[in-house]
Write an enzyme that holds these catalytic residues in place. Structure first.
Site, PDB file in Angstrom:
ATOM      1  N   LYS A  10       0.816  -1.220   0.000  1.00 26.13           N
ATOM      2  CA  LYS A  10       0.000   0.000   0.000  1.00 26.13           C
ATOM      3  C   LYS A  10       0.851   1.272   0.000  1.00 26.13           C
ATOM      4  CE  LYS A  10      -2.764   0.165   3.489  1.00 26.13           C
ATOM      5  NZ  LYS A  10      -1.806   0.727   4.423  1.00 26.13           N
ATOM      6  N   ALA A  44      -3.660   1.908  12.637  1.00 21.45           N
ATOM      7  CA  ALA A  44      -5.064   1.842  12.221  1.00 21.45           C
ATOM      8  C   ALA A  44      -5.834   0.739  12.912  1.00 21.45           C
ATOM      9  CB  ALA A  44      -5.150   1.655  10.712  1.00 21.45           C
ATOM     10  N   PHE A  80       3.228  -9.530  -9.369  1.00 12.31           N
ATOM     11  CA  PHE A  80       4.446 -10.266  -9.050  1.00 12.31           C
ATOM     12  C   PHE A  80       4.832 -11.137 -10.255  1.00 12.31           C
ATOM     13  CE2 PHE A  80       3.356  -8.837  -4.949  1.00 12.31           C
ATOM     14  CZ  PHE A  80       4.406  -9.067  -4.079  1.00 12.31           C
ATOM     15  N   ARG A 121       2.156   8.654   6.864  1.00 15.75           N
ATOM     16  CA  ARG A 121       2.471   8.621   8.286  1.00 15.75           C
ATOM     17  C   ARG A 121       3.957   8.337   8.494  1.00 15.75           C
ATOM     18  NH1 ARG A 121      -1.053   3.837  10.066  1.00 15.75           N
ATOM     19  NH2 ARG A 121      -0.486   3.242   7.955  1.00 15.75           N
ATOM     20  N   PHE A 160      -3.609  -0.314   7.159  1.00  8.25           N
ATOM     21  CA  PHE A 160      -4.222  -1.643   7.048  1.00  8.25           C
ATOM     22  C   PHE A 160      -5.323  -1.652   5.990  1.00  8.25           C
ATOM     23  CE2 PHE A 160      -2.531  -2.104  11.540  1.00  8.25           C
ATOM     24  CZ  PHE A 160      -1.485  -2.927  11.157  1.00  8.25           C
ATOM     25  N   LYS A 184       8.126  -5.917  10.694  1.00  2.00           N
ATOM     26  CA  LYS A 184       8.168  -5.472   9.311  1.00  2.00           C
ATOM     27  C   LYS A 184       9.531  -4.992   8.833  1.00  2.00           C
ATOM     28  CE  LYS A 184       4.796  -2.897   7.835  1.00  2.00           C
ATOM     29  NZ  LYS A 184       3.811  -1.801   7.771  1.00  2.00           N
ATOM     30  N   TRP A 217       7.048  -0.990  -7.647  1.00  3.71           N
ATOM     31  CA  TRP A 217       8.191  -1.503  -6.870  1.00  3.71           C
ATOM     32  C   TRP A 217       9.414  -1.652  -7.775  1.00  3.71           C
ATOM     33  CZ3 TRP A 217      11.769  -5.335  -6.725  1.00  3.71           C
ATOM     34  CH2 TRP A 217      12.447  -5.538  -5.513  1.00  3.71           C
ATOM     35  N   THR A 238       4.015   1.566  -0.831  1.00  4.47           N
ATOM     36  CA  THR A 238       4.776   1.588  -2.076  1.00  4.47           C
ATOM     37  C   THR A 238       3.911   2.095  -3.223  1.00  4.47           C
ATOM     38  OG1 THR A 238       6.095  -0.290  -1.297  1.00  4.47           O
ATOM     39  CG2 THR A 238       6.134   0.154  -3.660  1.00  4.47           C
TER      40      THR A 238
END
Length: 554
Positions: free
Chosen positions: A69, A271, A380, A92, A299, A103, A408, A71
């Site tokens: 999200k 969130a 992907f 944020r 999220f 993460k 990405w 990215t």
């Protein structure tokens, strides 16, 4: 394949003064925080003129497969800039909890990142430290007031504020402090929250001026007297000193993407246990300076997007022009029951089974909130053409387009197709609607979210929750929006219910009012406001060499 941090460290950053000039900021409009970071004056929000278009980026219910999200948010802003639009991103700040926990880094990924990546992921401009200091000053003044005679007659058993630290530390969840004799304080039960779950964080992210910040801080309820009268930070005369600690933290932070697109990175409420949006100050500042502002909410759309719309947009009079729902084939197959180690193989049956999750999020945004929506499908290498086609077809059945995103790997270039669709959607008129009415009761608001957004059948309340809802309504707080604290891994309050379950009942364990922030926090299930570290924390891989070069941040 290069890691995110290697890509970020190889980038040639523009001087922050150049980024400020791209944002039409004069020398008096910002303060340098080194070569690549700046603080922007709150006065910029007061500029006259038409605001830009606000684009919300949200996502499906998260899975261990990842969705991308942040990215996508960054890559979309870069894509808009490549198409000649004046665009900025509003995000944020990462919490140290996830950075050192599950993460690793949280500033985007691949060639769609905000930089300086290491600074943003670690101490950045010190905002979170200031928030923690202000929160803990209030707690210290509260306990000192009780120790010094307790003129306000605060009941130590009814204290609701907790100290905070921006780190995952389960050892601090439940404490007994003030031990060791009379000179060491008054013994009582206590505990810590992670800083991003604190009300001070929420207050800072919703305040728009020093006076507004001070008034909100004064309204924070720290506890209750024996006869259930609320006691506030204002009663303790703490708001002035707290505001002094936060005066610089309130100013939005300006940085840049890898492609030199201006980025406002400010505030960081989670969130799942808070409202999950960047600061109102940063969003409104960006809207005064740019034609398109791309922001994300934490999220899945059932958490971040719902709170962004029902809380932030309602309070700050904001109206997004379009919404983007981020999904991956891999994550949808997990929602369809496929294990993580099998995601690389084609499985149309599992994908079909998981698509319901994406479609419910899309339907909520279209049919409940009445927003124009596009799906961003992060592709992907293992995704087959048949799988991609299935996602596109199912979205079209709802009247929504799905656009492939490769930000990405390609940065802004991989976001141009998505940017074109966003431009098209943002030209359409929309009438933002909320999931519930302001004048509804607390229970009506909770039940509206559970039935309209989550797809649940009903709500159960513990005796504690029943009692606290009655007390808050008697105190005049029923007009406030509700901030649902629940697991991020399911529409329900059971993290094991994947996909788009129906017919379930959620349990409201307890509620509390965040009077300074201006919402009621509703705790579903066993949600915790202080996470713990995993068995193998990301911190084990983070290091720094003799030249100060950091490694291991994703």
């Amino acid at each position: 394949m290069k890691s995110d941090i290697e890509i970020a460290q190889e980038a040639k950053l523009l001087p922050i003064g150049e980024i400020a000039r791209r944002a039409n900021l004069g020398e008096d409009d910002f303060e340098y925080c080194g070569k690549a970071k700046a603080k922007v004056s709150l006065e910029v929000m007061k500029r006259q003129g038409k605001d830009g278009k606000l684009i919300l980026v949200t996502a499906i219910t998260p899975t261990p497969a990842g969705e991308g999200k942040t990215t996508t948010t960054i890559g979309l802003a870069d894509g808009l800039a490549r198409l000649g639009r004046r665009a900025a991103v509003a995000l944020r700040e990462p919490s140290l909890g996830p950075v050192f926990g599950m993460k690793g880094g949280a500033a985007g990924g691949g060639y769609a990142q905000v930089v300086p990546m290491e600074d943003i992921n670690l101490h950045f401009t010190g905002d979170f430290h200031a928030i923690g200091a202000a929160n803990n000053l209030l707690c210290a003044m509260l306990d000192n007031h009780i120790y010094q005679g307790n003129e306000l007659q605060i009941d130590p058993e009814k204290i609701v504020i907790k100290r905070c630290v921006d780190m995952n530390d389960r050892q601090l969840r439940y404490l007994q402090d003030g031990l060791g004799g009379e000179k060491n304080g008054v013994p009582r039960k206590d505990g810590f929250e992670i800083t991003v779950a604190s009300e001070v964080m929420a207050v800072l992210c919703l305040a728009t001026s020093i006076s507004d910040l001070k008034e909100r801080l004064a309204r924070i309820i720290v506890g209750y007297t024996k006869d259930d009268r609320p006691v506030t930070a204002g009663d303790l005369k703490a708001q002035g000193a707290m505001c002094a600690l936060l005066k610089d933290a309130l100013k939005p932070n300006l940085v840049q993407t890898l492609e030199g697109t201006p980025a406002f990175v400010h505030g960081g409420p989670f969130a799942n246990i808070a409202h999950g949006c960047n600061s109102v100050a940063a969003t409104k500042t960006a809207l005064k300076l740019f034609d398109y502002v791309v922001t994300e909410a934490g999220f899945g759309a059932d958490l971040g997007a719902e709170k962004f719309l029902d809380i932030k947009c309602r309070m700050a009079d904001l109206k997004p022009s379009a919404a983007v729902v981020v999904a991956t084939v891999r994550a949808l197959k997990m929602h369809g029951g496929l294990p993580k180690d099998a995601l690389s193989r084609e499985d149309l049956s599992a994908l079909e089974g998981g698509l319901c999750n994406l479609l419910r999020h899309v339907s909520n945004l279209v049919n409940v909130f009445h927003l124009p929506v596009v799906v961003a499908l992060n592709r992907f290498p293992t995704d087959t053409d048949e799988e991609v086609s299935l996602v596109i077809e199912r979205c079209k059945e709802l009247g929504v387009d799905a656009v492939l995103s490769t930000v990405w790997a390609e940065g802004g270039k991989g976001g141009e197709a998505l940017a074109k669709k966003v431009i098209e959607l943002s030209e359409k008129k929309n009438e933002l609607q909320f999931a519930y009415r302001e004048e509804s009761s607390v229970k009506e608001k909770i039940e509206a979210i559970v039935t309209k957004i989550y797809g649940g059948q009903g709500v159960q309340y513990t005796p504690e929750a029943e009692e606290k809802i009655k007390r808050l309504e008697a105190l005049g707080f029923s007009h406030l929006p509700v901030c649902m604290a629940k697991t991020q891994f399911s529409f329900s309050d059971d993290k094991n219910l994947l996909g788009a379950p129906r017919g379930f009942t959620v349990t409201v364990r307890t509620v509390k009012v965040s009077a300074g922030a201006g919402f009621i926090v509703v705790f579903l299930g066993n949600i915790l406001t202080m996470p713990g570290l995993p068995k193998f924390p990301a911190a084990e891989k983070i290091d720094v060499d003799e030249n100060g070069v950091i490694s291991g941040l994703f």
